[in-house]
Design an enzyme around this catalytic site. Structure first.
Site, PDB file in Angstrom:
ATOM      1  N   ARG A 164       0.822  -1.233   0.000  1.00 50.89           N
ATOM      2  CA  ARG A 164       0.000   0.000   0.000  1.00 50.89           C
ATOM      3  C   ARG A 164       0.843   1.263   0.000  1.00 50.89           C
ATOM      4  O   ARG A 164       0.323   2.355  -0.237  1.00 50.89           O
ATOM      5  CB  ARG A 164      -1.006  -0.009   1.154  1.00 50.89           C
ATOM      6  CG  ARG A 164      -2.049   1.112   1.046  1.00 50.89           C
ATOM      7  CD  ARG A 164      -3.185   0.972   2.039  1.00 50.89           C
ATOM      8  NE  ARG A 164      -2.717   0.598   3.359  1.00 50.89           N
ATOM      9  CZ  ARG A 164      -2.152   1.443   4.226  1.00 50.89           C
ATOM     10  NH1 ARG A 164      -1.990   2.705   3.921  1.00 50.89           N
ATOM     11  NH2 ARG A 164      -1.761   1.006   5.411  1.00 50.89           N
ATOM     12  N   ASP A 215      -6.321  13.240 -18.813  1.00 56.93           N
ATOM     13  CA  ASP A 215      -6.602  11.813 -18.923  1.00 56.93           C
ATOM     14  C   ASP A 215      -6.138  11.405 -20.321  1.00 56.93           C
ATOM     15  O   ASP A 215      -6.743  11.796 -21.319  1.00 56.93           O
ATOM     16  CB  ASP A 215      -8.107  11.562 -18.722  1.00 56.93           C
ATOM     17  CG  ASP A 215      -8.453  10.083 -18.732  1.00 56.93           C
ATOM     18  OD1 ASP A 215      -7.732   9.313 -19.397  1.00 56.93           O
ATOM     19  OD2 ASP A 215      -9.451   9.706 -18.098  1.00 56.93           O
ATOM     20  N   LYS A 243      -7.514  -0.071 -20.203  1.00 58.50           N
ATOM     21  CA  LYS A 243      -7.736   0.071 -21.656  1.00 58.50           C
ATOM     22  C   LYS A 243      -6.462  -0.304 -22.430  1.00 58.50           C
ATOM     23  O   LYS A 243      -6.065  -1.440 -22.412  1.00 58.50           O
ATOM     24  CB  LYS A 243      -8.207   1.490 -21.971  1.00 58.50           C
ATOM     25  CG  LYS A 243      -9.226   2.041 -20.990  1.00 58.50           C
ATOM     26  CD  LYS A 243     -10.511   1.258 -20.958  1.00 58.50           C
ATOM     27  CE  LYS A 243     -11.430   1.858 -19.904  1.00 58.50           C
ATOM     28  NZ  LYS A 243     -12.516   1.025 -19.500  1.00 58.50           N
ATOM     29  N   TYR A 255     -14.791  11.614 -19.566  1.00 56.65           N
ATOM     30  CA  TYR A 255     -15.337  10.286 -19.275  1.00 56.65           C
ATOM     31  C   TYR A 255     -16.477  10.404 -18.243  1.00 56.65           C
ATOM     32  O   TYR A 255     -16.319  11.080 -17.209  1.00 56.65           O
ATOM     33  CB  TYR A 255     -14.202   9.389 -18.761  1.00 56.65           C
ATOM     34  CG  TYR A 255     -14.667   8.112 -18.128  1.00 56.65           C
ATOM     35  CD1 TYR A 255     -15.394   7.178 -18.857  1.00 56.65           C
ATOM     36  CD2 TYR A 255     -14.381   7.831 -16.792  1.00 56.65           C
ATOM     37  CE1 TYR A 255     -15.830   6.009 -18.268  1.00 56.65           C
ATOM     38  CE2 TYR A 255     -14.816   6.653 -16.201  1.00 56.65           C
ATOM     39  CZ  TYR A 255     -15.546   5.757 -16.937  1.00 56.65           C
ATOM     40  OH  TYR A 255     -15.982   4.594 -16.360  1.00 56.65           O
TER      41      TYR A 255
END
Ligand code: PLP
Length: 390
Positions: free
Chosen positions: A45, A171, A196, A99
């Site tokens: 983490r 993005d 993607k 998006y």
């Protein structure tokens, strides 16, 4: 040594195993690392395990950035970056056509956090300038945009932001680092849905942030608190996928351009949106800021039923998501923009007949044949249907 993209994709970041001298990064699944006599506490983490380091180095080489993080989804990357850069009382300017998930996150979460925002009514830099306030800290863009493949002038937005001391975030999912390197144009923070093109095989979910060391220090410390880390196995799959990113995307660019030309000449199609076409309103800008036009395009079917057309396709799957090696198609009206009113969709230029195609790496002649037979079959069934009805 500065490596060209194809070489960086294969070699950058690889953590060779010193013990076995294996040439690939081993998968370190451990979550527990010794701490005595070391200068860092390793923990998944904290985003500092060997598999996280290796894949981040490769991404930085591809995006020309100094540092980065890989996270559990594209949205985890979006949220981690924005919450690190914005605090209560701040304001952010978002490109209107981003998006849907990001748009929804901003409208659902920001007010409660005391962060104000403006969505621009279009991509022109003047809209961004008009929205800037003294408390504006972030300008957020996405180019090419979904589903109309409209472009935003990255250099113009950067110049505007620099004038006002504002951080720019992009993005870059649709373009991928193969076709667009926003950091070279002055952008501060690059985001990806790694689900993607970076993953590219429709089998992993992840996200990435790339920026300067200074900005990444802030995003890293916020991300440790938010917890959206990426596990070793997915890091390893992402690293493997990135090794073929350049050849995959180059093939997708070629296929998409050929398909766009075919669709543009097809009498059953009324409009094609692809930045590689000379008819596209942003073609000149695409030539300036992109090194390839990408694997995404959209088109409007003239008067055929879009559901029957999608069902009649054999190779191209009607499916959500994008960027995989297989071609997939979707109707924005039925998916990403289903919750938006028909009037609003029309105002946004999203016709009910619009279909978005994520072009894969198949032989393009087979894709053309598939579309052609689906057009013919849909046309025949609608003609038979109307004859039967008359
Ligand atoms: N950005 C863009 C452009 C996307 O298309 C998506 C997902 O479709 C996201 C971000 C969010 O990514 P994820 O689904 O990996 O959270």
């Amino acid at each position: 040594m500065h490596l060209n993209k194809s070489t960086a994709a294969v070699h950058s970041g690889t953590h060779k195993d010193p013990e076995t001298r294996g040439i690939l990064t081993p998968v370190y699944t451990g979550t527990s690392y010794e701490y005595i006599d070391t200068d860092k506490s390793v923990y998944p983490r904290y985003f500092n395990t060997p598999n996280q380091d290796a894949v981040v180095k490769k991404l930085c080489a591809l995006e020309h950035g100094e540092d980065g993080l890989v996270l559990s989804s594209g949205m985890a990357a979006v949220v981690a970056a924005l919450l690190a850069l914005l605090k209560k009382g701040d304001h952010a300017v978002f490109q209107g056509g981003i998006y849907g998930g990001t748009h929804h996150m901003v409208t659902a979460e920001f007010k409660g956090l005391g962060i104000d925002y403006t969505f621009t009514p279009g991509n022109a830099p003047a809209y961004f300038e008009a929205a800037i306030r003294p408390e504006t800290k972030v300008i957020y863009i996405e180019t090419p945009s979904n589903p109309l493949l409209e472009l935003t002038d990255i250099s113009a937005i950067v110049a505007l932001a620099k004038k006002h001391g504002i951080i720019t975030v992009i993005d870059n999912t649709f373009a991928s680092p193969v076709n667009q390197n926003p950091i070279d144009l002055g952008i501060d923070v690059v985001l990806h849905s790694g689900t993607k093109y970076l993953g590219g095989h429709s089998d992993i979910i992840c996200g990435a942030v790339i920026a300067s060391r200074e900005i990444m220090a802030a995003i890293r410390s916020r991300s440790v608190n938010l917890g959206g880390t990426l596990n070793a196995q997915t890091c390893a799959l992402l690293e493997r996928s990135l090794r073929t990113l350049v050849i995959r995307v180059e093939r997708q660019n070629q296929n998409a351009l050929t398909l766009a030309h075919y669709l543009e000449k097809n009498p059953a199609i009324s409009k094609v949106n692809y930045p590689g076409l000379e008819s596209h309103s942003d073609h000149t800008l695409a030539l300036q800021q992109m090194s390839g036009f990408g694997g995404m395009l959209s088109f409007e079917l003239k008067d055929l039923d879009i559901v029957s057309f999608q069902k009649n396709l054999h190779l191209i799957h009607p499916a959500m998501s994008l960027g995989g090696i297989e071609s997939i198609i979707c109707s924005p009206r039925m998916t990403s923009h289903a919750k938006i009113s028909p009037e609003m969709r029309t105002a946004m230029g999203i016709s009910d007949q619009l279909l978005r195609l994520s072009v894969g790496i198949e032989d393009v002649n087979d894709l053309i044949q598939d579309i052609q037979q689906a057009i013919e079959k849909t046309h025949q069934s609608s003609t038979i249907g109307s004859l039967a009805g008359s």
